[in-house]
Design an enzyme around this catalytic site. Structure first.
Site, PDB file in Angstrom:
ATOM      1  N   GLN A 120       0.828  -1.205   0.000  1.00  0.00           N
ATOM      2  CA  GLN A 120       0.000   0.000   0.000  1.00  0.00           C
ATOM      3  C   GLN A 120       0.862   1.255   0.000  1.00  0.00           C
ATOM      4  O   GLN A 120       0.581   2.225  -0.707  1.00  0.00           O
ATOM      5  CB  GLN A 120      -0.929  -0.006   1.220  1.00  0.00           C
ATOM      6  CG  GLN A 120      -1.937   1.130   1.226  1.00  0.00           C
ATOM      7  CD  GLN A 120      -2.986   1.003   0.142  1.00  0.00           C
ATOM      8  OE1 GLN A 120      -3.287  -0.103  -0.288  1.00  0.00           O
ATOM      9  NE2 GLN A 120      -3.552   2.120  -0.285  1.00  0.00           N
ATOM     10  N   TRP A 140      -6.988   9.034  -4.533  1.00  0.00           N
ATOM     11  CA  TRP A 140      -6.969   7.739  -5.212  1.00  0.00           C
ATOM     12  C   TRP A 140      -6.372   6.620  -4.375  1.00  0.00           C
ATOM     13  O   TRP A 140      -6.765   5.460  -4.535  1.00  0.00           O
ATOM     14  CB  TRP A 140      -6.181   7.859  -6.523  1.00  0.00           C
ATOM     15  CG  TRP A 140      -6.747   8.912  -7.428  1.00  0.00           C
ATOM     16  CD1 TRP A 140      -6.290  10.190  -7.588  1.00  0.00           C
ATOM     17  CD2 TRP A 140      -7.905   8.795  -8.262  1.00  0.00           C
ATOM     18  NE1 TRP A 140      -7.090  10.872  -8.479  1.00  0.00           N
ATOM     19  CE2 TRP A 140      -8.087  10.031  -8.913  1.00  0.00           C
ATOM     20  CE3 TRP A 140      -8.794   7.753  -8.533  1.00  0.00           C
ATOM     21  CZ2 TRP A 140      -9.124  10.276  -9.814  1.00  0.00           C
ATOM     22  CZ3 TRP A 140      -9.829   7.980  -9.424  1.00  0.00           C
ATOM     23  CH2 TRP A 140      -9.983   9.230 -10.059  1.00  0.00           C
ATOM     24  N   VAL A 141      -5.437   6.941  -3.507  1.00  0.00           N
ATOM     25  CA  VAL A 141      -4.752   5.893  -2.740  1.00  0.00           C
ATOM     26  C   VAL A 141      -4.679   6.301  -1.270  1.00  0.00           C
ATOM     27  O   VAL A 141      -4.207   7.398  -0.947  1.00  0.00           O
ATOM     28  CB  VAL A 141      -3.321   5.660  -3.275  1.00  0.00           C
ATOM     29  CG1 VAL A 141      -2.653   4.518  -2.501  1.00  0.00           C
ATOM     30  CG2 VAL A 141      -3.351   5.335  -4.762  1.00  0.00           C
ATOM     31  N   ALA A 142      -5.148   5.413  -0.396  1.00  0.00           N
ATOM     32  CA  ALA A 142      -5.123   5.675   1.039  1.00  0.00           C
ATOM     33  C   ALA A 142      -3.767   5.320   1.637  1.00  0.00           C
ATOM     34  O   ALA A 142      -2.952   4.623   1.018  1.00  0.00           O
ATOM     35  CB  ALA A 142      -6.217   4.876   1.731  1.00  0.00           C
ATOM     36  N   SER A 147      -6.206   2.338   4.761  1.00  0.00           N
ATOM     37  CA  SER A 147      -6.688   1.599   3.596  1.00  0.00           C
ATOM     38  C   SER A 147      -7.553   0.400   3.982  1.00  0.00           C
ATOM     39  O   SER A 147      -7.159  -0.443   4.803  1.00  0.00           O
ATOM     40  CB  SER A 147      -5.501   1.110   2.752  1.00  0.00           C
ATOM     41  OG  SER A 147      -5.951   0.255   1.716  1.00  0.00           O
ATOM     42  N   HIS A 149      -8.136  -1.845   1.878  1.00  0.00           N
ATOM     43  CA  HIS A 149      -7.487  -2.978   1.206  1.00  0.00           C
ATOM     44  C   HIS A 149      -6.529  -3.679   2.167  1.00  0.00           C
ATOM     45  O   HIS A 149      -6.443  -4.914   2.190  1.00  0.00           O
ATOM     46  CB  HIS A 149      -6.725  -2.501  -0.027  1.00  0.00           C
ATOM     47  CG  HIS A 149      -7.596  -2.184  -1.199  1.00  0.00           C
ATOM     48  ND1 HIS A 149      -8.114  -3.159  -2.030  1.00  0.00           N
ATOM     49  CD2 HIS A 149      -8.050  -0.999  -1.685  1.00  0.00           C
ATOM     50  CE1 HIS A 149      -8.844  -2.598  -2.978  1.00  0.00           C
ATOM     51  NE2 HIS A 149      -8.828  -1.284  -2.792  1.00  0.00           N
ATOM     52  N   ASP A 156     -11.233  -4.275  -5.682  1.00  0.00           N
ATOM     53  CA  ASP A 156     -11.389  -3.544  -6.940  1.00  0.00           C
ATOM     54  C   ASP A 156     -11.677  -4.578  -8.030  1.00  0.00           C
ATOM     55  O   ASP A 156     -10.889  -5.499  -8.239  1.00  0.00           O
ATOM     56  CB  ASP A 156     -10.117  -2.772  -7.290  1.00  0.00           C
ATOM     57  CG  ASP A 156      -9.833  -1.653  -6.301  1.00  0.00           C
ATOM     58  OD1 ASP A 156     -10.748  -1.281  -5.552  1.00  0.00           O
ATOM     59  OD2 ASP A 156      -8.683  -1.159  -6.284  1.00  0.00           O
ATOM     60  N   GLU A 182     -14.333   6.055  -8.097  1.00  0.00           N
ATOM     61  CA  GLU A 182     -13.780   4.710  -8.231  1.00  0.00           C
ATOM     62  C   GLU A 182     -14.913   3.703  -8.418  1.00  0.00           C
ATOM     63  O   GLU A 182     -15.313   3.005  -7.478  1.00  0.00           O
ATOM     64  CB  GLU A 182     -12.940   4.332  -7.008  1.00  0.00           C
ATOM     65  CG  GLU A 182     -11.698   5.190  -6.822  1.00  0.00           C
ATOM     66  CD  GLU A 182     -10.809   4.692  -5.694  1.00  0.00           C
ATOM     67  OE1 GLU A 182     -11.067   3.593  -5.161  1.00  0.00           O
ATOM     68  OE2 GLU A 182      -9.854   5.405  -5.337  1.00  0.00           O
ATOM     69  N   HIS A 185     -14.382   0.012  -7.032  1.00  0.00           N
ATOM     70  CA  HIS A 185     -14.082  -0.247  -5.619  1.00  0.00           C
ATOM     71  C   HIS A 185     -15.371  -0.610  -4.873  1.00  0.00           C
ATOM     72  O   HIS A 185     -16.304   0.179  -4.818  1.00  0.00           O
ATOM     73  CB  HIS A 185     -13.435   1.002  -5.003  1.00  0.00           C
ATOM     74  CG  HIS A 185     -13.101   0.866  -3.548  1.00  0.00           C
ATOM     75  ND1 HIS A 185     -11.797   0.693  -3.106  1.00  0.00           N
ATOM     76  CD2 HIS A 185     -13.866   0.898  -2.431  1.00  0.00           C
ATOM     77  CE1 HIS A 185     -11.791   0.632  -1.782  1.00  0.00           C
ATOM     78  NE2 HIS A 185     -13.039   0.752  -1.349  1.00  0.00           N
TER      79      HIS A 185
END
Length: 212
Positions: A120, A140-142, A147, A149, A156, A182, A185
């Site tokens: 990540q 867009w990205v944690a 996250s 994820h 996703d 997204e 997601h």
């Protein structure tokens, strides 16, 4: 004359070969010097263009065990950690939905599932480089700490037909889109089966969970 002529013709190729050898040695020497030359303003930590040209990953250690997903991975691929380490309830809902989608001729492909914290962070670093700032990358990205994820609570999905199918029918499985930017997601919202999915956030920066 019958003996001198062959001698002259035999000697000529030898001189030519010697010239070629000398020429090659000069070229090789020039290459060695060029490779050995270093700009005085550069440092030993400067990034070499060679790894990029060869397609070498920036972090060779990051792979399947960190959550990288091979092309064509389905929600049924238990041998892929990025799938197997998803939250069991989320994975069960995904498999039920995937089985029903298959009857409609739609296949689910996992583009990303569970990720390690290192993976990540790698994705976040790449996003900062791509978008130019941490603030823009956050859309867009944690971070590894926030996250879903990393916790195994998000997936996703692709292709677009699968994401569209699940966006329309996902609530009955408790599977909901979370972010407007997204469409791929999805996360598990068990109450959605009775109440429908909650409104989406415009992007992750509007999600209170990302404010930790």
């Amino acid at each position: 004359m019958t003996y001198s002529q062959p001698v002259r013709t035999a000697a000529r190729p030898i001189r030519i070969r010697k010239r070629r050898v000398v020429g090659l040695l000069v070229v090789l020497a020039a290459i060695v010097v060029a490779l050995g030359h270093r700009d005085p303003g550069s440092s030993s930590s400067a990034t070499s263009p060679l790894p990029a040209l060869l397609g070498e990953p920036r972090r060779a250690a990051l792979g399947l065990t960190d959550g990288a997903i091979p092309d064509g991975t389905s929600v049924f691929d238990d041998d892929v950690p990025g799938v197997a380490k998803l939250d069991p309830a989320l994975l069960s809902a995904l498999r039920q939905a995937a089985a029903d989608a298959a009857a409609d001729g739609v296949s689910f492909v996992v583009d990303s599932g569970w990720r390690s914290a290192d993976y990540q962070q790698h994705l976040l670093d790449e996003a900062v480089s791509k978008y130019g700032s941490a603030a823009e990358a956050a859309r867009w990205v944690a971070t590894p700490d926030t996250s879903e994820h990393v916790s195994g609570n998000a997936v996703d999905l692709g292709p677009s037909a699968a994401a569209a199918w699940l966006s329309e029918r996902g609530a009955q499985y408790g599977l909901c889109r979370i972010y407007g930017n997204e469409p791929w997601h999805f996360e598990l919202r068990p109450q959605a089966a009775g109440n429908g999915c909650p409104p989406t956030y415009a992007d992750p920066t509007h999600d209170p969970r990302m404010q930790k």
